[in-house]
Design a protein around this motif. Structure first.
Motif, PDB file in Angstrom:
ATOM      1  N   GLY A 625      34.696 -26.160  15.210  1.00  0.00           N
ATOM      2  CA  GLY A 625      33.377 -25.848  14.680  1.00  0.00           C
ATOM      3  C   GLY A 625      33.310 -26.022  13.167  1.00  0.00           C
ATOM      4  O   GLY A 625      32.247 -26.018  12.590  1.00  0.00           O
ATOM      5  N   PHE A 626      34.476 -26.159  12.565  1.00  0.00           N
ATOM      6  CA  PHE A 626      34.458 -26.408  11.113  1.00  0.00           C
ATOM      7  C   PHE A 626      34.284 -27.878  10.861  1.00  0.00           C
ATOM      8  O   PHE A 626      35.082 -28.696  11.315  1.00  0.00           O
ATOM      9  CB  PHE A 626      35.781 -25.937  10.469  1.00  0.00           C
ATOM     10  CG  PHE A 626      35.982 -24.460  10.585  1.00  0.00           C
ATOM     11  CD1 PHE A 626      35.134 -23.600   9.869  1.00  0.00           C
ATOM     12  CD2 PHE A 626      36.985 -23.929  11.366  1.00  0.00           C
ATOM     13  CE1 PHE A 626      35.320 -22.241   9.971  1.00  0.00           C
ATOM     14  CE2 PHE A 626      37.158 -22.575  11.451  1.00  0.00           C
ATOM     15  CZ  PHE A 626      36.334 -21.715  10.752  1.00  0.00           C
ATOM     16  N   GLN A 628      34.755 -29.635   8.373  1.00  0.00           N
ATOM     17  CA  GLN A 628      35.828 -30.284   7.627  1.00  0.00           C
ATOM     18  C   GLN A 628      37.006 -30.645   8.506  1.00  0.00           C
ATOM     19  O   GLN A 628      37.655 -31.661   8.301  1.00  0.00           O
ATOM     20  CB  GLN A 628      36.261 -29.370   6.478  1.00  0.00           C
ATOM     21  CG  GLN A 628      35.222 -29.419   5.385  1.00  0.00           C
ATOM     22  CD  GLN A 628      35.111 -28.103   4.647  1.00  0.00           C
ATOM     23  OE1 GLN A 628      35.207 -27.040   5.249  1.00  0.00           O
ATOM     24  NE2 GLN A 628      34.889 -28.166   3.333  1.00  0.00           N
ATOM     25  N   TYR A 630      36.744 -31.620  11.566  1.00  0.00           N
ATOM     26  CA  TYR A 630      36.369 -32.868  12.224  1.00  0.00           C
ATOM     27  C   TYR A 630      36.554 -34.030  11.286  1.00  0.00           C
ATOM     28  O   TYR A 630      37.097 -35.067  11.652  1.00  0.00           O
ATOM     29  CB  TYR A 630      34.910 -32.815  12.695  1.00  0.00           C
ATOM     30  CG  TYR A 630      34.600 -31.680  13.651  1.00  0.00           C
ATOM     31  CD1 TYR A 630      35.611 -31.199  14.494  1.00  0.00           C
ATOM     32  CD2 TYR A 630      33.352 -31.114  13.708  1.00  0.00           C
ATOM     33  CE1 TYR A 630      35.331 -30.170  15.347  1.00  0.00           C
ATOM     34  CE2 TYR A 630      33.072 -30.090  14.572  1.00  0.00           C
ATOM     35  CZ  TYR A 630      34.075 -29.607  15.396  1.00  0.00           C
ATOM     36  OH  TYR A 630      33.814 -28.591  16.239  1.00  0.00           O
ATOM     37  N   LEU A 631      36.091 -33.832  10.075  1.00  0.00           N
ATOM     38  CA  LEU A 631      36.216 -34.917   9.093  1.00  0.00           C
ATOM     39  C   LEU A 631      37.664 -35.270   8.859  1.00  0.00           C
ATOM     40  O   LEU A 631      38.027 -36.443   8.806  1.00  0.00           O
ATOM     41  CB  LEU A 631      35.552 -34.509   7.777  1.00  0.00           C
ATOM     42  CG  LEU A 631      34.042 -34.711   7.754  1.00  0.00           C
ATOM     43  CD1 LEU A 631      33.447 -34.102   6.511  1.00  0.00           C
ATOM     44  CD2 LEU A 631      33.730 -36.204   7.818  1.00  0.00           C
ATOM     45  N   LEU A 632      38.489 -34.249   8.746  1.00  0.00           N
ATOM     46  CA  LEU A 632      39.925 -34.492   8.551  1.00  0.00           C
ATOM     47  C   LEU A 632      40.476 -35.339   9.669  1.00  0.00           C
ATOM     48  O   LEU A 632      41.173 -36.343   9.447  1.00  0.00           O
ATOM     49  CB  LEU A 632      40.658 -33.148   8.477  1.00  0.00           C
ATOM     50  CG  LEU A 632      42.178 -33.248   8.287  1.00  0.00           C
ATOM     51  CD1 LEU A 632      42.481 -33.951   6.941  1.00  0.00           C
ATOM     52  CD2 LEU A 632      42.837 -31.893   8.319  1.00  0.00           C
TER      53      LEU A 632
ATOM     54  N   LEU B  25      37.317 -32.431   2.191  1.00  0.00           N
ATOM     55  CA  LEU B  25      38.096 -31.681   3.159  1.00  0.00           C
ATOM     56  C   LEU B  25      38.422 -30.283   2.689  1.00  0.00           C
ATOM     57  O   LEU B  25      38.718 -29.419   3.496  1.00  0.00           O
ATOM     58  CB  LEU B  25      39.391 -32.424   3.482  1.00  0.00           C
ATOM     59  CG  LEU B  25      39.182 -33.762   4.197  1.00  0.00           C
ATOM     60  CD1 LEU B  25      40.533 -34.425   4.465  1.00  0.00           C
ATOM     61  CD2 LEU B  25      38.447 -33.572   5.505  1.00  0.00           C
ATOM     62  N   HIS B 100      30.105 -22.342  12.006  1.00  0.00           N
ATOM     63  CA  HIS B 100      30.837 -23.157  13.004  1.00  0.00           C
ATOM     64  C   HIS B 100      30.141 -23.040  14.358  1.00  0.00           C
ATOM     65  O   HIS B 100      30.651 -22.559  15.360  1.00  0.00           O
ATOM     66  CB  HIS B 100      32.301 -22.736  13.116  1.00  0.00           C
ATOM     67  CG  HIS B 100      32.510 -21.243  13.084  1.00  0.00           C
ATOM     68  ND1 HIS B 100      32.223 -20.454  14.143  1.00  0.00           N
ATOM     69  CD2 HIS B 100      32.951 -20.423  12.101  1.00  0.00           C
ATOM     70  CE1 HIS B 100      32.486 -19.203  13.824  1.00  0.00           C
ATOM     71  NE2 HIS B 100      32.936 -19.150  12.566  1.00  0.00           N
ATOM     72  N   LEU B 102      29.375 -25.370  16.227  1.00  0.00           N
ATOM     73  CA  LEU B 102      29.844 -26.355  17.193  1.00  0.00           C
ATOM     74  C   LEU B 102      31.134 -25.939  17.866  1.00  0.00           C
ATOM     75  O   LEU B 102      31.686 -26.670  18.659  1.00  0.00           O
ATOM     76  CB  LEU B 102      30.049 -27.702  16.498  1.00  0.00           C
ATOM     77  CG  LEU B 102      28.747 -28.395  16.091  1.00  0.00           C
ATOM     78  CD1 LEU B 102      29.070 -29.667  15.300  1.00  0.00           C
ATOM     79  CD2 LEU B 102      27.925 -28.730  17.296  1.00  0.00           C
ATOM     80  N   LYS B 103      31.615 -24.751  17.474  1.00  0.00           N
ATOM     81  CA  LYS B 103      32.857 -24.289  18.092  1.00  0.00           C
ATOM     82  C   LYS B 103      32.661 -24.162  19.598  1.00  0.00           C
ATOM     83  O   LYS B 103      31.558 -23.969  20.068  1.00  0.00           O
ATOM     84  CB  LYS B 103      33.217 -22.924  17.491  1.00  0.00           C
ATOM     85  CG  LYS B 103      34.658 -22.546  17.719  1.00  0.00           C
ATOM     86  CD  LYS B 103      34.946 -21.204  17.070  1.00  0.00           C
ATOM     87  CE  LYS B 103      36.366 -20.784  17.405  1.00  0.00           C
ATOM     88  NZ  LYS B 103      36.652 -19.460  16.892  1.00  0.00           N
TER      89      LYS B 103
END
Lengths: 649, 104
Positions: A625-626, A628, A630-632, B25, B100, B102-103
């Motif tokens: 859900g974070f 970042q 996903y981006l990582l 990031l 979050h 989308l968790k």
């Protein structure tokens, strides 16, 4: 004008009365139900009698129609009015009508009044159909309906266990004979290929050439089997046991069915199939023997009975034995003649007995006595009928009984002749024992208050009494045996000249029987007990009806019950066991299948679910859900992709 | 005129890109992330200009691309800031790790 085809109406009238009484009797007609039945009977009479008169004048009617086609064979129903059936037809319609009129008085106030008349009408329908039937199949159908009516009417007071059992007994006992009749009928069909009376007649009385192809052995068997039907229906030895018990029914029923008409059907059956018996002369002695034994045995039993109706019942059996004996000695005319006269005076006896029961409410003659003054009409008619039955000239019974004795004497059956003569003596004795104990002497039971029956009941008595007096004339020597000659049109049978010796014997037997009864029961009543004591074994034998019921119960009914019990056990343990075993087995297999379903099939399905969940719990960790994360991942994947593509490693 | 060698420029833009990615990031603040995205885009822009200056047959091509990228970057920032504003209104936060949805 009445034409012959109207004869179809004769059985139809009572059938309609039956339907009407059955459907609307209890609800709407109630006390008028009797008039429906009586009207139907009178109508049947009105149609039947003119036709019978024509037959008496020498005509002969028959007609038939195809009822059923089976393969190439056809089943035809129709009527045959020849001298034999005309005699019976006139007797049945007249006696039946009189008895129904009487019953309207006797049954008054009965809760099942309309049902009684419905049954009686059904019975009349069956009896009339049987009388005019032109083949064995129709005959047998009517015969069976009568068996049913008999059952229904004997057990009419079904609240009484004894009546219900008597109905049961009558039905089962006659059934034994009926099965024989059916077998005989089928054998006959197999032998001759036809069941039509006229065709059988012409086949068996034709030239010897026509008879060559016939299997005499089978014919004899069919004759004897048909005779079984007579034994059952006409209560001959050894199937006579049902008739005395049948007295549980209402008295008009006893008169109608168990004295005048239905039991006559058995005798009529022999007369109808007389040519078959003639064709195999070897069967005749059997018929004679059975008839003779029955006549003697029943008369012997009647000597000691005390129930007024039972005495009459045994007397009926005895007289039927007479008729059967006569037929066995080729005396078709004599047998049928006695059948007709007997029907009148026996119906009269029963109706008068019913009147006595109606007036006193007791059936045991030891409780009666001195009724003559209280019920003069009943007593007079009863005495007339008793004289006729005893064979006192010039009443009808004398002439017909004399004919039978003459047949026995002239055809050389001397043993039969003397037995029948002794029976005639016993008949006179027991009938007048009954008369003296009932109507004369002093009243024995002070509790009995007798009164004369209503005119509705006494008028039929007098009508029957006229018949009982006069009906002997047509068959007597005075008219040169007109009746016998009339019947002989159909079948050739020997004729005998009247014998003074036979007549004298017959009269002596009757008078001495009456005199002896008078001496014992009018003057010296204590003699009766003395005689009973002296001849104790004989008395016991007679009083206990030769122990027939006991013997049957012990040697036939009980073994049957035992076999039934064994079969029941077999059924309960083995058949039921097998069924139950199948059930238990199915249950067990079901349990196994259930286990497999629950544990293996469901297990697989559940495993799929669990496994998916397991994988999911691992993989879902990526889904943080974070953004970042996903981006990582995307970036790292991109790097890996670049490195991979550019082959940097 | 002495041009800066291409390699140097590429190393510079790589560094800029790396800083941008790192920022994306690691920043918790969404506005910071948006700024970092700008760095990444500008690294790409530098690359485009460098290649159009040195190796392209028609140098204008790269410039046109850069103009497009700048325009898109502006739009991105506009949309991104709008999202941040909406997010702040509903969630009272502009920290990425606190959002979050989308968790699993």
């Amino acid at each position: 004008m009445v034409t012959a085809d109207w004869i179809y109406l004769v059985p139809l009238f009572p059938l309609m009365a039956f339907v009407v009484n059955l459907l609307w009797g209890a609800r709407f007609l109630k006390n008028k139900a009797a008039w429906v039945s009586i009207a139907a009977s009178v109508a049947a009479c009105a149609v039947a009698l003119p036709i019978c008169v024509k037959v008496f004048g020498g005509a002969r009617f028959s007609n038939e129609f195809v009822w059923l086609t089976i393969g190439s064979g056809t089943l035809r129903f129709g009527y045959l009015v020849d001298p034999l059936s005309a005699s019976l037809l006139s007797m049945v319609t007249i006696v039946g009508t009189l008895i129904q009129i009487y019953a309207a008085g006797y049954m008054a106030g009965d809760p099942r009044f309309s049902r009684f008349f419905a049954y009686v009408s059904l019975f009349m329908f069956a009896m009339l159909t049987l009388t005019i039937a032109n083949n064995f199949i129709l005959f047998f159908m009517a015969w069976e309906i009568m068996g049913l009516c008999s059952y229904l009417l004997i057990g009419f007071y079904f609240e009484k266990t004894s009546a219900a059992k008597a109905g049961f007994k009558a039905f089962l006992t006659t059934r034994v004979g009926d099965v024989g009749f059916l077998i005989g009928m089928l054998t006959l069909f197999a032998t001759l290929g036809t069941l039509d009376f006229s065709e059988i007649n012409s086949l068996l009385t034709g030239t010897s050439q026509a008879r060559l192809g016939i299997n005499t052995g089978l014919l004899a068997m069919s004759a004897l089997c048909i005779f079984c039907g007579t034994i059952g229906k006409s209560a001959q030895f050894p199937l006579h046991v049902w008739l005395p018990d049948a007295m549980e029914g209402p008295t008009p029923v006893s008169a109608l069915i168990h004295a005048a008409t239905m039991v006559a059907a058995g005798v009529f059956l022999i007369a109808r199939s007389f040519v078959i018996f003639m064709a195999v002369p070897g069967t005749m002695p059997v018929v004679t023997t059975i008839g003779c034994v029955t006549a003697f045995m029943a008369a012997f039993i009647a000597l000691t009975q005390t129930d007024i109706k039972r005495i009459l019942a045994y007397s009926t059996i005895s007289q039927l034995g007479y008729m059967v004996t006569a037929l066995g000695m080729q005396g078709l005319g004599a047998g049928t003649f006695h059948l007709i006269t007997h029907a009148f005076f026996k119906a009269l006896l029963f109706l008068a007995a019913g009147s006595v029961i109606h007036g006193t409410h007791v059936q045991d003659i030891r409780q009666m006595g001195g009724l003559f003054k209280k019920m003069p009409h009943t007593a007079l008619t009863f005495i007339i009928a008793s004289l006729a039955l005893a064979g006192v000239p010039p009443l009808s019974g004398f002439w017909s009984k004399d004919e039978i004795l003459l047949t026995a004497f002239a055809s050389g059956h001397s043993l039969v002749f003397w037995t029948l003569l002794l029976t005639a003596f016993m008949t006179a004795f027991y009938m007048f024992r009954l008369v003296f104990m009932t109507f004369f002497g002093k009243a024995r039971d002070p509790k009995v208050h007798a009164h004369e029956s209503p005119a509705l009941m006494t008028l039929p008595l007098w009508a029957l009494a006229v018949g009982a007096i006069l009906l002997g004339i047509p068959g007597s020597p005075m008219t040169h045996h007109w009746f016998q000659r009339f019947l002989a049109h159909a079948i050739h049978h020997p004729e005998y000249h009247p014998s003074t010796f036979v007549m004298t014997c017959s009269v002596v037997a009757a008078i001495s029987g009456i005199a002896l009864a008078g001496i014992i029961y009018l003057k010296n009543i204590h003699w009766a007990e003395a005689i009973a004591k002296t001849f104790r074994p004989l008395y016991q034998l007679s009083f206990n009806k030769f122990y027939f019921d006991e013997i049957y119960s012990r040697y036939i009914i009980r073994p049957f019950n035992a076999v039934g019990a064994i079969f029941f056990k077999f059924d309960a343990s083995i058949i039921d066991g097998a069924v139950n075993g199948a059930g238990t087995g199915s249950l067990w297999i079901g349990a196994v299948k259930n286990w497999i379903d629950q544990h293996i099939v469901d297990g697989l399905v559940n495993f799929m679910g669990t496994f998916t969940r397991l994988l999911n719990s691992i993989v879902k960790r990526l889904q943080t859900g974070f953004v970042q994360n996903y981006l990582l991942i995307a970036f790292l994947s991109f790097l890996v992709f670049i490195i991979w593509e550019l082959k940097l490693i | 005129m002495n041009l800066i060698p291409l390699n140097h420029i590429l190393i510079f833009s790589l560094a800029l890109f790396g800083i941008g990615i790192y920022g994306i990031l690691t920043r918790r603040n969404i506005i910071g992330i948006l700024i970092s995205i700008e760095l990444v885009l500008n690294a790409a822009n530098i690359n485009l200009i460098a290649f159009s200056k040195t190796t392209s047959l028609s140098p204008e091509t790269g410039l046109v691309f850069v103009l497009f990228v700048i325009a898109i970057a502006a739009i991105t920032v506009a949309v991104g800031l709008a999202i941040v504003l909406a997010l702040y209104r509903s969630r009272k936060t502009i920290f990425a790790d606190e959002v979050h949805l989308l968790k699993w």
